[in-house]
Design an enzyme around this catalytic site. Structure first.
Site, PDB file in Angstrom:
ATOM      1  N   ASN A  81     -60.697  27.632  32.736  1.00 41.40           N
ATOM      2  CA  ASN A  81     -59.439  27.233  33.382  1.00 41.40           C
ATOM      3  C   ASN A  81     -59.115  25.753  33.169  1.00 41.40           C
ATOM      4  OD1 ASN A  81     -59.515  29.838  34.183  1.00 41.40           O
ATOM      5  ND2 ASN A  81     -59.864  29.453  36.362  1.00 41.40           N
TER       6      ASN A  81
ATOM      7  N   SER B 158     -22.532  34.346  -0.983  1.00 43.49           N
ATOM      8  CA  SER B 158     -22.374  35.706  -0.472  1.00 43.49           C
ATOM      9  C   SER B 158     -22.751  36.686  -1.564  1.00 43.49           C
ATOM     10  CB  SER B 158     -20.916  35.912  -0.047  1.00 43.49           C
ATOM     11  OG  SER B 158     -20.591  37.285  -0.051  1.00 43.49           O
TER      12      SER B 158
ATOM     13  N   GLN C 103     -51.316  32.319  30.615  1.00 43.41           N
ATOM     14  CA  GLN C 103     -51.551  32.518  29.180  1.00 43.41           C
ATOM     15  C   GLN C 103     -50.222  32.671  28.422  1.00 43.41           C
ATOM     16  OE1 GLN C 103     -55.045  34.771  27.731  1.00 43.41           O
ATOM     17  NE2 GLN C 103     -53.574  36.303  27.053  1.00 43.41           N
TER      18      GLN C 103
ATOM     19  N   LYS D 144     -17.682  32.396  -2.073  1.00 46.22           N
ATOM     20  CA  LYS D 144     -18.124  31.858  -0.789  1.00 46.22           C
ATOM     21  C   LYS D 144     -19.192  30.766  -0.907  1.00 46.22           C
ATOM     22  CE  LYS D 144     -17.595  33.265   2.936  1.00 46.22           C
ATOM     23  NZ  LYS D 144     -17.371  34.268   3.923  1.00 46.22           N
TER      24      LYS D 144
ATOM     25  N   THR E 182     -10.116  16.433  21.445  1.00 47.01           N
ATOM     26  CA  THR E 182     -10.504  16.980  22.746  1.00 47.01           C
ATOM     27  C   THR E 182      -9.905  18.388  22.769  1.00 47.01           C
ATOM     28  OG1 THR E 182      -8.531  16.224  23.910  1.00 47.01           O
ATOM     29  CG2 THR E 182     -10.392  14.707  23.889  1.00 47.01           C
ATOM     30  N   HIS E 183     -10.587  19.312  23.400  1.00 43.91           N
ATOM     31  CA  HIS E 183     -10.139  20.726  23.416  1.00 43.91           C
ATOM     32  C   HIS E 183      -9.963  21.282  22.008  1.00 43.91           C
ATOM     33  CE1 HIS E 183      -9.112  19.942  27.673  1.00 43.91           C
ATOM     34  NE2 HIS E 183      -8.649  18.808  27.196  1.00 43.91           N
TER      35      HIS E 183
ATOM     36  N   LYS F  31     -48.285  29.873  26.006  1.00 46.92           N
ATOM     37  CA  LYS F  31     -48.597  29.441  24.644  1.00 46.92           C
ATOM     38  C   LYS F  31     -47.597  29.897  23.600  1.00 46.92           C
ATOM     39  CE  LYS F  31     -53.231  29.092  26.008  1.00 46.92           C
ATOM     40  NZ  LYS F  31     -52.778  29.558  27.352  1.00 46.92           N
TER      41      LYS F  31
ATOM     42  N   GLU G  37     -25.630  27.347  10.898  1.00 51.37           N
ATOM     43  CA  GLU G  37     -25.516  28.543  11.745  1.00 51.37           C
ATOM     44  C   GLU G  37     -26.878  28.952  12.304  1.00 51.37           C
ATOM     45  OE1 GLU G  37     -21.684  30.632   9.550  1.00 51.37           O
ATOM     46  OE2 GLU G  37     -23.690  31.117   8.894  1.00 51.37           O
TER      47      GLU G  37
HETATM   48  N1  ARG Z   1     -56.676  32.659  27.368  1.00 50.61           N
HETATM   49  C1  ARG Z   1     -56.649  32.114  28.679  1.00 50.61           C
HETATM   50  C2  ARG Z   1     -55.347  31.358  28.914  1.00 50.61           C
HETATM   51  O1  ARG Z   1     -54.719  31.072  27.976  1.00 50.61           O
HETATM   52  C3  ARG Z   1     -57.809  31.178  28.847  1.00 50.61           C
HETATM   53  C4  ARG Z   1     -58.244  30.984  30.249  1.00 50.61           C
HETATM   54  C5  ARG Z   1     -58.918  32.168  30.723  1.00 50.61           C
HETATM   55  N2  ARG Z   1     -59.393  32.020  32.050  1.00 50.61           N
HETATM   56  C6  ARG Z   1     -59.708  33.047  32.837  1.00 50.61           C
HETATM   57  N3  ARG Z   1     -60.095  32.798  34.018  1.00 50.61           N
HETATM   58  N4  ARG Z   1     -59.609  34.282  32.397  1.00 50.61           N
HETATM   59  O2  ARG Z   1     -54.955  31.084  30.028  1.00 50.61           O
END
Ligand code: ARG
Length: 458
Positions: free
Chosen positions: A108, A275, A320, A281, A153-154, A323, A288
């Site tokens: 953790n 295109s 988690q 084109k 503007t607008h 990520k 975009e």
């Molecule tokens: N893969 C977990 C995360 O990204 C790692 C931490 C896991 N901790 C646990 N108590 N299961 O949060």
């Protein structure tokens, strides 16, 4: 074998394992994980929690893992997450001493530390990219300070402006983004390592040692908060979102200004697309796509805010989810900044077209009203007289700069010969010399001011 298998009779079901795993994406943290583990191993040794030999063996093993991943000879796979992978590999390399690495540590505080290290690098990269981008905006402003373009503007022609004033507007936005990332970096540079699972640890650790080794400014002061704080992820996603909003606005301008209807700018061929069916084109796919990717970065911001809102203190596996949101937004932000730095540097300008367009649509009407007001006519009355003149032009197919003195004087006796110079496109832009205004002098001052503020981030 799981790090936590001891308590269980049966192995984890395959589908539960697949659902739970994070290695497929958190392997991106490998460098941060090894760096933090090295610092932790060094601290364990210095505090006498492991022997100096054990500490050195762990650090040596971790370094060899880092070198092998770097050289591409060690594939990051086969474990639940990056933390299990590094630890498992360490044990495979140095034997049971490797099993001591996790003393006084939990995944953790480990993952919270890894994410901070990684995100700190991502913030630095974003700041570098923003500085480079503002550099191109400044260069374009310098080149175009002699040109006039329509200001809107607008999305209706408003007043003629200086081209540099246009580019400076975007520099201001990206400077604010740069400043936001800079402030985030300061706020997030606090180390959670040493918080362990959520309550701290009974081992005689010294968090100052790891803080110094990992270049954090401070150590966190509350363990339950530290293991579950992902404010910095949300803040990064917000900073990225706003930067994308600014980029997206510039994209929108680019798409409009390079259309046949506007025809102010030209995108270089190398950054245009064609295109498959319409041979004529020349499409603005890149602007975009940048505009489109803005939506996905906003989506990640909403996702993390929603993930965070229901989490009871302290760590929960919901975290988690930070990520993939972070990595994907980072990829989008960095690729968009990079491609737009190249595209913007290659934009060419249709100078005459911009100038002519700036004079269309009675864009100097405000200057006519101001002319009268400066000579004592209350502005509201001057506005009404000018409005009538515009209507006269519309009815007679004329423009303000082509009206004769007699026609002006028929609307108001206050008009003198010099009104004929006042209503030209260039005089209009040049007349607004207030700070931030459209005169060449004001635009040059704008460039100097942006350059000066940019240097603060060197
Ligand atoms: N893969 C977990 C995360 O990204 C790692 C931490 C896991 N901790 C646990 N108590 N299961 O949060």
């Amino acid at each position: 074998m799981k790090l936590w298998q001891g308590r269980f009779d049966a192995p984890e079901a395959a589908d539960a394992d697949a659902f739970n795993e994070s290695l497929s994406f958190d392997k991106q943290l490998w460098r941060a994980d090894i760096e933090a583990s090295c610092a932790h191993a060094a601290m364990l040794g210095q505090c006498g929690i492991v022997t100096d030999e054990e500490s050195a063996a762990m650090i040596g093993g971790l370094q060899s893992i880092r070198d092998d991943i770097e050289r591409g000879v060690l594939r990051v796979e086969g474990q639940e997450d990056i933390h299990s992978f590094v630890e498992g590999e360490l044990v495979a390399r140095i034997g049971s001493t490797g099993k001591k690495l996790h003393t006084a540590r939990s995944r953790n505080d480990q993952v919270a530390t890894d994410m901070r290290l990684y995100a700190r690098g991502a913030v630095d990269e974003a700041m570098q990219a923003l500085k480079k981008f503002i550099g191109v905006l400044l260069a374009r402003a310098k080149e175009t300070v002699k040109y006039i373009m329509p200001g809107f503007t607008h999305l209706r022609k408003a007043q003629p402006i200086n081209c540099a004033q246009y580019f400076n507007a975007y520099s201001e936005m990206f400077l604010r983004d740069l400043d936001r990332f800079c402030a985030l970096r300061r706020r997030m540079n606090v180390m959670p390592l040493g918080s362990a699972a959520m309550a701290g640890t009974s081992y005689p650790i010294d968090r100052e040692i790891t803080r110094r080794l990992l270049h954090f400014d401070a150590v966190s002061q509350n363990a339950p908060d530290a293991v579950s704080d992902r404010d910095f992820v949300a803040e990064y996603l917000f900073c990225a979102s706003l930067t994308m909003a600014h980029l997206s606005r510039l994209c929108e301008d680019t798409i409009l200004y390079t259309s046949d209807e506007f025809g102010y700018w030209e995108i270089p061929d190398a950054y245009s697309t064609g295109s498959s069916i319409m041979p004529q084109k020349k499409n603005p796919d890149i602007p975009e796509l940048v505009r489109g990717k803005t939506g996905r970065v906003y989506g990640h911001l909403m996702a993390i805010l929603t993930v965070l809102k229901g989490i009871p203190l302290a760590y929960n596996k919901d975290l988690q989810e930070d990520k993939e949101a972070f990595f994907d937004a980072q990829k989008a932000l960095m690729s968009c900044l990079s491609i737009y730095t190249s595209l913007l540097a290659g934009i060419t300008f249709r100078v005459n077209r911009m100038y002519d367009a700036a004079g269309e649509g009675y864009a100097t009407a405000t200057d006519v009203a101001d002319y009268l007001a400066k000579r004592g006519v209350p502005f509201r009355d001057a506005h009404a007289v000018t409005g009538k003149l515009v209507r006269y032009c519309i009815e007679h197919g004329k423009t303000l700069p082509t009206l004769t003195l007699e026609e002006f004087r028929a609307a108001s006796p206050v008009f003198e010969e010099d009104i004929l110079q006042t209503v030209t496109t260039r005089a209009s832009a040049e007349g607004r010399n207030s700070v931030g205004g459209s005169s060449r002098q004001a635009a040059r001052a704008g460039i100097a001011s942006i350059k000066k503020r940019l240097r603060q981030y060197d």
